[in-house]
Design a protein around this motif. Sequence first.
Motif, short mmCIF file in Angstrom:
data_model
loop_
_atom_site.label_atom_id
_atom_site.label_comp_id
_atom_site.label_asym_id
_atom_site.label_seq_id
_atom_site.Cartn_x
_atom_site.Cartn_y
_atom_site.Cartn_z
N PHE A 83 0.81 -1.22 0.00
CA PHE A 83 0.00 0.00 0.00
C PHE A 83 0.84 1.27 0.00
N CYS A 85 0.99 4.94 1.10
CA CYS A 85 0.39 5.80 2.12
C CYS A 85 0.82 7.23 1.85
N ILE A 89 -4.58 8.69 1.15
CA ILE A 89 -5.02 7.67 2.10
C ILE A 89 -5.65 8.29 3.35
N CYS A 113 1.91 0.09 5.53
CA CYS A 113 2.35 0.90 4.39
C CYS A 113 3.69 0.38 3.88
N ARG A 120 7.34 3.14 5.88
CA ARG A 120 7.35 1.71 5.56
C ARG A 120 7.22 0.88 6.85
N LEU A 124 -1.56 1.58 9.15
CA LEU A 124 -2.32 2.66 8.54
C LEU A 124 -2.89 3.62 9.58
#
Length: 175
Positions: A83, A85, A89, A113, A120, A124
């Motif tokens: 994902f 971010c 988001i 993320c 990283r 979230l």
Amino acid sequence: MYDIIYKLQGWRLRFTKMEYMDFSNNNIKVIPMIRDYGMTVKETKSVGIIDMRRNKIISLTKGMIDSFSTHEYVKVDISENPFLCDCGIIEVMEYLSSKTMPKAYDYLGSLECVNPSNVRGRHLLSLSPTELNCNKETVINFPIVVLSIITITLFIITMLTLIYFRDMIKVKCIF
């Protein structure tokens, strides 16, 4: 496998006894609209699971998450995807923190993320807009910008029209 998920949209209607579809470890980049037809199928008593873990899904939207919140007979697992971010988001983060999701979707708050590198491995819901370099004051309000452009354009057109027809206007004003 990439195209199959789109072709199986009504899978709970056709395969009422099927409980698990494994789409993990593929190159799926986008989550298709997944509907919960379990309510219309009388024989369905179990939750069907669509496993989309470890794909290449990088973006989430509020609409995707909102569609999951209405599911009673289908669970979509999108964990372990890379994902992104970023500022996009934030709407998802706000939605997840304010909405009560079905228990099957508790994992959404702990999605990790992958990009950008400064967040990283972070969950979230543990992020803040400042960490994502998203300042609400710097976000441009699109409707205001459009309205401003339209207003300025109309003003310029009016001024140019008055300048072009100024002699006619003078004549009309005298008589």
